[in-house]
Design a protein around this motif. Structure first.
Motif, PDB file in Angstrom:
ATOM      1  N   ILE A 178     -38.163 -54.205 -84.858  1.00 10.61           N
ATOM      2  CA  ILE A 178     -37.700 -55.437 -84.218  1.00 10.61           C
ATOM      3  C   ILE A 178     -36.588 -55.167 -83.172  1.00 10.61           C
ATOM      4  O   ILE A 178     -36.997 -56.001 -81.952  1.00 10.61           O
ATOM      5  CB  ILE A 178     -37.525 -57.134 -84.893  1.00 10.61           C
ATOM      6  CG1 ILE A 178     -38.932 -57.024 -86.084  1.00 10.61           C
ATOM      7  CG2 ILE A 178     -36.693 -57.911 -84.563  1.00 10.61           C
ATOM      8  CD1 ILE A 178     -38.614 -57.898 -86.822  1.00 10.61           C
ATOM      9  N   ASN A 179     -35.455 -54.582 -83.955  1.00  4.55           N
ATOM     10  CA  ASN A 179     -34.355 -55.003 -83.100  1.00  4.55           C
ATOM     11  C   ASN A 179     -34.752 -53.705 -81.830  1.00  4.55           C
ATOM     12  O   ASN A 179     -33.793 -54.077 -80.324  1.00  4.55           O
ATOM     13  CB  ASN A 179     -32.914 -54.430 -83.657  1.00  4.55           C
ATOM     14  CG  ASN A 179     -32.318 -55.810 -84.494  1.00  4.55           C
ATOM     15  OD1 ASN A 179     -32.336 -56.854 -83.369  1.00  4.55           O
ATOM     16  ND2 ASN A 179     -31.760 -55.510 -85.201  1.00  4.55           N
ATOM     17  N   SER A 180     -35.421 -52.248 -82.167  1.00  2.00           N
ATOM     18  CA  SER A 180     -35.024 -51.851 -81.024  1.00  2.00           C
ATOM     19  C   SER A 180     -36.274 -51.577 -80.135  1.00  2.00           C
ATOM     20  O   SER A 180     -36.494 -51.265 -78.419  1.00  2.00           O
ATOM     21  CB  SER A 180     -35.060 -50.858 -81.334  1.00  2.00           C
ATOM     22  OG  SER A 180     -36.641 -50.431 -82.381  1.00  2.00           O
ATOM     23  N   SER A 181     -37.513 -53.338 -80.107  1.00  2.00           N
ATOM     24  CA  SER A 181     -38.582 -52.730 -79.520  1.00  2.00           C
ATOM     25  C   SER A 181     -39.211 -54.576 -78.682  1.00  2.00           C
ATOM     26  O   SER A 181     -39.811 -54.452 -77.664  1.00  2.00           O
ATOM     27  CB  SER A 181     -40.114 -52.687 -80.449  1.00  2.00           C
ATOM     28  OG  SER A 181     -39.724 -51.288 -80.755  1.00  2.00           O
ATOM     29  N   LEU A 182     -38.613 -55.142 -79.802  1.00  2.00           N
ATOM     30  CA  LEU A 182     -38.955 -56.555 -78.722  1.00  2.00           C
ATOM     31  C   LEU A 182     -37.986 -57.027 -77.472  1.00  2.00           C
ATOM     32  O   LEU A 182     -36.255 -56.764 -77.569  1.00  2.00           O
ATOM     33  CB  LEU A 182     -38.980 -57.936 -79.855  1.00  2.00           C
ATOM     34  CG  LEU A 182     -39.822 -57.294 -81.244  1.00  2.00           C
ATOM     35  CD1 LEU A 182     -39.966 -58.621 -81.938  1.00  2.00           C
ATOM     36  CD2 LEU A 182     -41.176 -57.594 -80.669  1.00  2.00           C
ATOM     37  N   PRO A 183     -38.351 -57.780 -77.084  1.00  2.12           N
ATOM     38  CA  PRO A 183     -37.930 -58.798 -76.159  1.00  2.12           C
ATOM     39  C   PRO A 183     -36.826 -59.614 -77.028  1.00  2.12           C
ATOM     40  O   PRO A 183     -37.503 -60.193 -78.041  1.00  2.12           O
ATOM     41  CB  PRO A 183     -38.539 -58.903 -75.214  1.00  2.12           C
ATOM     42  CG  PRO A 183     -39.865 -59.731 -75.310  1.00  2.12           C
ATOM     43  CD  PRO A 183     -39.697 -58.309 -76.758  1.00  2.12           C
TER      44      PRO A 183
END
Length: 104
Positions: free
Chosen positions: A68-73
């Motif tokens: 979540i932290n590395s991939s989502l805007p």
């Protein structure tokens, strides 16, 4: 428009509580706090609530958090925060159903 603290909590005007003090100091919708300060308070409350909750997280949840932290805007992260808060307050959880989910 932000809703006042009392919409989300047990605060009643004139009750002399910490919530009343917070509203007087930072505004009824925390408009006198910076975005960073609001996020800090969200994190602080969530960490303590997590520490006090029964059980433990499955290992895969740590991976999901990293994804979540590395991939989502940012907008999607904020939406997930809102969705998770709603589920914590009003939804059913694994501990409520007494089910055990398998590890992936």
């Amino acid at each position: 428009m932000n809703r006042p603290i009392g919409h989300f909590t047990s605060y009643t005007p004139g009750d002399g509580s910490l919530l009343e003090s917070l509203q007087e100091e930072y505004g009824s919708g925390f408009e006198k706090m910076s975005r960073r300060e609001k996020l800090f308070l969200i994190a602080a409350i969530a960490i303590q609530s997590c520490d006090q909750a029964n059980g433990r997280c499955r290992d895969e949840i740590y991976v999901v958090g990293h994804q979540i932290n590395s991939s989502l805007p940012l907008e999607d992260k904020e939406g997930l925060i809102q969705a998770l808060i709603h589920q914590v307050r009003w939804g059913r959880s694994l501990s409520d159903t007494q089910e055990v989910l398998p590890m992936k």
